[in-house]
Design a protein around this motif. Sequence first.
Motif, mmCIF file in Angstrom:
data_model
loop_
_atom_site.group_PDB
_atom_site.id
_atom_site.type_symbol
_atom_site.label_atom_id
_atom_site.label_comp_id
_atom_site.label_asym_id
_atom_site.label_seq_id
_atom_site.Cartn_x
_atom_site.Cartn_y
_atom_site.Cartn_z
ATOM 1 N N CYS A 148 -4.111 10.598 -0.687
ATOM 2 C CA CYS A 148 -4.251 9.695 -1.829
ATOM 3 C C CYS A 148 -3.643 8.351 -1.446
ATOM 4 O O CYS A 148 -2.585 8.309 -0.807
ATOM 5 C CB CYS A 148 -3.542 10.294 -3.038
ATOM 6 N N ILE A 149 -4.317 7.279 -1.813
ATOM 7 C CA ILE A 149 -3.850 5.928 -1.467
ATOM 8 C C ILE A 149 -4.011 4.995 -2.652
ATOM 9 O O ILE A 149 -4.808 5.243 -3.556
ATOM 10 C CB ILE A 149 -4.599 5.355 -0.236
ATOM 11 N N MET B 160 -7.453 2.544 -5.495
ATOM 12 C CA MET B 160 -6.811 3.855 -5.610
ATOM 13 C C MET B 160 -7.860 4.931 -5.356
ATOM 14 O O MET B 160 -8.938 4.911 -5.944
ATOM 15 C CB MET B 160 -6.194 4.035 -6.995
ATOM 16 N N ALA B 161 -7.536 5.865 -4.462
ATOM 17 C CA ALA B 161 -8.505 6.897 -4.097
ATOM 18 C C ALA B 161 -7.789 8.180 -3.692
ATOM 19 O O ALA B 161 -6.763 8.134 -3.014
ATOM 20 C CB ALA B 161 -9.390 6.414 -2.942
ATOM 21 N N HIS C 298 0.861 -1.177 0.000
ATOM 22 C CA HIS C 298 0.000 0.000 0.000
ATOM 23 C C HIS C 298 0.899 1.229 0.000
ATOM 24 O O HIS C 298 1.884 1.275 0.739
ATOM 25 C CB HIS C 298 -0.873 0.041 1.256
ATOM 26 N N LEU C 299 0.544 2.217 -0.812
ATOM 27 C CA LEU C 299 1.267 3.482 -0.830
ATOM 28 C C LEU C 299 0.304 4.613 -0.497
ATOM 29 O O LEU C 299 -0.880 4.557 -0.848
ATOM 30 C CB LEU C 299 1.872 3.764 -2.208
ATOM 31 N N GLY C 300 0.829 5.633 0.157
ATOM 32 C CA GLY C 300 0.043 6.811 0.472
ATOM 33 C C GLY C 300 0.787 8.080 0.128
ATOM 34 O O GLY C 300 2.012 8.130 0.238
ATOM 35 N N TYR C 301 0.050 9.085 -0.293
ATOM 36 C CA TYR C 301 0.612 10.407 -0.570
ATOM 37 C C TYR C 301 0.152 11.341 0.537
ATOM 38 O O TYR C 301 -1.044 11.527 0.759
ATOM 39 C CB TYR C 301 0.133 10.921 -1.928
ATOM 40 N N TYR C 302 1.125 11.938 1.217
ATOM 41 C CA TYR C 302 0.853 12.899 2.283
ATOM 42 C C TYR C 302 1.114 14.301 1.745
ATOM 43 O O TYR C 302 2.176 14.569 1.184
ATOM 44 C CB TYR C 302 1.754 12.620 3.488
ATOM 45 N N ASN C 303 0.147 15.199 1.935
ATOM 46 C CA ASN C 303 0.307 16.565 1.432
ATOM 47 C C ASN C 303 1.252 17.369 2.330
ATOM 48 O O ASN C 303 1.819 16.834 3.293
ATOM 49 C CB ASN C 303 -1.050 17.256 1.253
ATOM 50 N N GLU C 304 1.402 18.649 2.026
ATOM 51 C CA GLU C 304 2.323 19.520 2.749
ATOM 52 C C GLU C 304 1.983 19.635 4.237
ATOM 53 O O GLU C 304 2.856 19.898 5.063
ATOM 54 C CB GLU C 304 2.343 20.924 2.121
ATOM 55 N N GLU C 305 0.719 19.453 4.577
ATOM 56 C CA GLU C 305 0.289 19.513 5.987
ATOM 57 C C GLU C 305 0.406 18.165 6.689
ATOM 58 O O GLU C 305 0.026 18.039 7.852
ATOM 59 C CB GLU C 305 -1.157 20.018 6.076
#
Length: 144
Positions: free
Chosen positions: A51-52, A73-74, A39-46
């Motif tokens: 996004c996963i 994917m979401a 599983h991968l996740g995208y963490y924003n600047e905060e």
Amino acid sequence: MIRFIHTKDTLALRSLVLRNGLAEQDCINPQDDLPDTFHLGYYNEEGKLVCILTCQHEQHPKLPHDGYRLRGMATHPDARRKGYARELLLAAMEHIKTQLQIPYLWFNARAIAYPFYESLGFEYMSDEFDIPGIGPHKEMFKLL
């Protein structure tokens, strides 16, 4: 920032975006915790997970070699159209190609996402079909 995450980290976005608010425990896929699923996740600047995606080791019956399947994917509705999903999917494809040495990625694409996947070079390999309760899809793949 892109990071490997755990199944439990994917459930809130799966519920919100993919499963119409279904209880999180009902958004778990049977293959989520297999050793070769990631599983991968995208963490924003905060630092918020926006996004996963999940990729599981699964050969497609129409394709000749070992493969990986994209699942779940979401992107959070407030984080769409910022390039997060593109970056995340490119990172997953790079990992599958270079680290796992698998030649392709495939999945069932939702109709709303066809243009996104086309823009990344994915090709169709089925006619459109309906997944009850979720909607129209087509099988897509890309050689890595």
